[in-house]
Design a protein around this motif. Structure first.
Motif, short mmCIF file in Angstrom:
data_model
loop_
_atom_site.label_atom_id
_atom_site.label_comp_id
_atom_site.label_asym_id
_atom_site.label_seq_id
_atom_site.Cartn_x
_atom_site.Cartn_y
_atom_site.Cartn_z
N ASN A 79 8.05 9.32 -5.26
CA ASN A 79 7.75 10.59 -4.72
C ASN A 79 6.39 10.69 -4.56
OD1 ASN A 79 8.22 13.40 -4.41
ND2 ASN A 79 7.73 14.09 -6.65
N ILE A 80 5.85 9.78 -3.28
CA ILE A 80 4.50 9.99 -3.00
C ILE A 80 4.51 10.34 -1.27
CG2 ILE A 80 3.28 8.78 -4.83
CD1 ILE A 80 3.55 5.98 -3.06
N PRO A 81 3.46 10.52 -0.78
CA PRO A 81 3.28 10.77 0.71
C PRO A 81 3.67 9.40 1.39
CG PRO A 81 1.75 11.85 -0.35
CD PRO A 81 2.32 10.96 -1.38
N LEU A 82 4.33 9.68 2.87
CA LEU A 82 4.57 8.60 3.82
C LEU A 82 3.66 8.71 4.91
CD1 LEU A 82 6.95 6.16 4.10
CD2 LEU A 82 8.01 8.00 5.32
N VAL A 83 3.32 7.51 5.19
CA VAL A 83 2.01 7.69 6.46
C VAL A 83 2.62 6.86 7.48
CG1 VAL A 83 -0.19 7.48 7.19
CG2 VAL A 83 0.33 8.44 4.87
N ALA A 84 3.07 7.29 8.77
CA ALA A 84 3.26 6.41 9.80
C ALA A 84 2.08 6.01 10.53
CB ALA A 84 4.21 7.04 10.64
N VAL A 85 1.76 4.67 11.06
CA VAL A 85 0.71 4.25 11.64
C VAL A 85 0.96 3.57 13.09
CG1 VAL A 85 -1.40 2.51 11.55
CG2 VAL A 85 -0.74 3.78 9.67
N ASN A 86 -0.01 3.80 13.82
CA ASN A 86 0.38 3.14 15.12
C ASN A 86 -0.53 1.78 15.28
OD1 ASN A 86 -0.42 2.31 18.12
ND2 ASN A 86 -0.10 4.40 18.66
N HIS A 87 0.22 0.91 15.33
CA HIS A 87 -0.25 -0.48 15.32
C HIS A 87 -1.34 -0.80 15.99
CE1 HIS A 87 0.05 -4.79 14.79
NE2 HIS A 87 -0.31 -5.08 15.78
N MET A 88 -1.53 -0.04 17.17
CA MET A 88 -2.82 -0.42 18.16
C MET A 88 -3.94 0.49 17.63
SD MET A 88 -1.65 -2.77 19.98
CE MET A 88 -3.07 -2.92 20.70
N HIS A 89 -3.79 1.64 17.04
CA HIS A 89 -4.77 2.28 16.57
C HIS A 89 -5.46 1.61 15.15
CE1 HIS A 89 -3.08 6.49 17.77
NE2 HIS A 89 -3.46 5.88 18.70
N ALA A 90 -4.57 0.90 14.61
CA ALA A 90 -5.04 0.14 13.51
C ALA A 90 -5.88 -0.99 13.92
CB ALA A 90 -3.95 -0.50 12.94
N HIS A 91 -5.28 -1.83 14.90
CA HIS A 91 -6.55 -2.82 15.52
C HIS A 91 -7.94 -2.22 15.65
CE1 HIS A 91 -4.18 -6.46 15.70
NE2 HIS A 91 -3.17 -5.76 16.52
N ILE A 92 -7.88 -1.03 16.15
CA ILE A 92 -9.10 -0.46 16.56
C ILE A 92 -9.94 0.05 15.39
CG2 ILE A 92 -10.39 1.44 17.63
CD1 ILE A 92 -8.01 1.33 19.78
N LEU A 93 -9.17 0.65 14.42
CA LEU A 93 -9.93 1.37 13.26
C LEU A 93 -10.17 0.28 11.82
CD1 LEU A 93 -8.19 4.64 13.15
CD2 LEU A 93 -10.36 4.21 13.95
N ALA A 94 -9.49 -0.98 12.21
CA ALA A 94 -9.88 -2.16 11.25
C ALA A 94 -11.43 -2.49 11.29
CB ALA A 94 -9.51 -3.65 11.79
N HIS A 95 -12.19 -1.62 11.91
CA HIS A 95 -13.68 -1.69 11.67
C HIS A 95 -14.00 -0.99 10.75
CE1 HIS A 95 -14.55 -4.27 15.50
NE2 HIS A 95 -13.62 -3.80 15.89
N PHE A 96 -13.36 0.00 10.19
CA PHE A 96 -13.73 0.86 9.31
C PHE A 96 -13.39 0.60 7.71
CE2 PHE A 96 -14.36 3.13 13.24
CZ PHE A 96 -15.12 3.89 13.04
N ILE A 97 -12.93 -0.54 7.56
CA ILE A 97 -12.59 -1.15 6.28
C ILE A 97 -14.19 -1.46 5.74
CG2 ILE A 97 -11.87 -3.31 5.22
CD1 ILE A 97 -9.67 -3.47 7.24
N GLU A 98 -14.25 -1.23 4.46
CA GLU A 98 -15.51 -1.33 3.70
C GLU A 98 -15.40 -2.79 3.53
OE1 GLU A 98 -19.17 -0.95 2.54
OE2 GLU A 98 -17.99 0.86 3.27
N GLU A 99 -16.61 -3.47 3.96
CA GLU A 99 -16.56 -4.81 3.78
C GLU A 99 -18.10 -5.32 3.97
OE1 GLU A 99 -14.81 -8.21 2.95
OE2 GLU A 99 -13.52 -6.68 3.87
N GLU A 100 -18.53 -6.24 2.97
CA GLU A 100 -19.88 -6.53 2.89
C GLU A 100 -20.46 -7.28 4.21
OE1 GLU A 100 -22.68 -8.72 -0.41
OE2 GLU A 100 -20.69 -8.27 -1.13
#
Length: 340
Positions: A106-127
């Motif tokens: 009973n939690i939300p479902l989020v659909a993701v465009n694979h190509m958007h994800a490749h671009i936004l991977a830069h926003f993962i918090e990483e040292e």
């Protein structure tokens, strides 16, 4: 919506890798990938075999991701999954599981465009990894895509250049096949290229107007070149493999850089981020970093594990969509081709 305790389970199953990740806000707690070795004997991904392997892998991969993150499923805030683009049978395995689990918890479902994800991977918090500032230009390079994208914000992206035929990853893999290298051949071309002379052999760069790319002509030129040289010397490939690979890689990188330089000139944006499986290529990474000094660009190269298909990149888009409450119902459908 702001919440300091957002836990996203992300599922990626667009091609032949079954992946699951758990993110706490924008930080990755676990990122598990199960590769499918069965395709190596066929020289490429077999869709039917891929979907069957996803069915076998998805439960253990998700279980491993939760265990590694030390998170119970009851703590999850939402489930994100790859909606497309990709192989339909593979996508359906991931989306069906995501829908069922979201419904059960009973939690939300989020659909993701694979190509958007490749671009936004830069926003993962990483040292030690900086995040680009909006707007920036993204060069997405993979086995199926070659695009230059103007990224205005998380949910506003515009393709300003793309391939008119083959993707850059395919150009690498097909070149490797011509040379008799096993699948996947792209990483092997990169490996041998590091030992060779990039100026040993000259290949003509295709003339494509604007910011679009073309790689089919280059593949044909390489094929004819190798056939001609093998007639002259049957051992030509064996004796010159490093130089051949270096020359092929140099030409491909030149094609990419020419278009990037034009995109910077046309948009005035000097922040460049790369993404997609081919961004793991050492020559592309090196050339892009050199461009900082050469052209005054600010370049962003993702952590190696976030370049190839992975669920962490799906998770970071899932997190941003969660904050904006961009949710889906269980009627959402997977799409082999999806509007960018």
């Amino acid at each position: 919506m702001q919440n300091s305790e957002v836990f996203i389970l992300a599922i990626e199953s667009s091609c032949d890798d079954t992946a699951a990740a758990v993110l706490h806000n924008d930080k990755v707690l676990s990122n598990v990938v199960a590769n499918q070795l069965i395709h190596t004997q066929y020289g490429g991904v077999v869709p039917e075999l891929a979907s069957r392997a996803h069915q076998q892998n998805i439960v253990p991969v998700i279980d491993a991701a939760l265990q590694k993150a030390n998170i119970k499923k009851e703590q999850l805030s939402a489930i994100a999954f790859t909606q497309g683009p990709g192989l339909m049978g593979s996508l359906l395995v991931g989306s069906s599981f995501a829908k069922s689990m979201a419904l059960a918890l009973n939690i939300p479902l989020v659909a993701v465009n694979h190509m958007h994800a490749h671009i936004l991977a830069h926003f993962i918090e990483e040292e030690n990894f900086e995040k680009p500032q909006f707007p920036f230009l993204a060069l997405t390079i993979s086995g199926g895509h070659t695009q230059i994208v103007k990224v205005n914000n998380f949910f506003d992206m515009q393709i300003i250049g793309e391939t008119t035929d083959d993707a850059v990853g395919e150009a690498f893999d097909k070149s490797a096949k011509i040379l008799g290298l096993p699948y996947p051949g792209g990483p092997l071309v990169d490996k041998y290229a590091q030992l060779g002379n990039p100026k040993a052999y000259a290949f003509t760069k295709p003339k494509v107007p604007g910011l679009d790319f073309s790689f089919s002509g280059l593949k044909t030129a390489i094929l004819y070149f190798i056939q001609k040289k093998k007639l002259e010397n049957p051992d030509f490939i064996t004796e010159n493999l490093n130089d051949i690979c270096a020359s092929i890689q140099y030409t491909i990188i030149e094609i990419l850089m020419d278009k990037l330089k034009l995109a910077v000139k046309e948009t005035g944006i000097k922040q460049i981020a790369i993404g997609g499986g081919v961004s793991a290529n050492s020559g592309i990474r090196k050339t892009l970093k050199e461009a900082e000094q050469k052209y005054g660009w600010k370049t962003f190269v993702p952590k190696f594990e976030y370049t190839t298909d992975n669920a962490a990149m799906i998770g970071i888009v899932g997190y941003q969509k969660f904050l904006s409450q961009k949710f889906e119902t269980s009627s959402v459908v997977s799409k082999a081709r999806i509007q960018f």
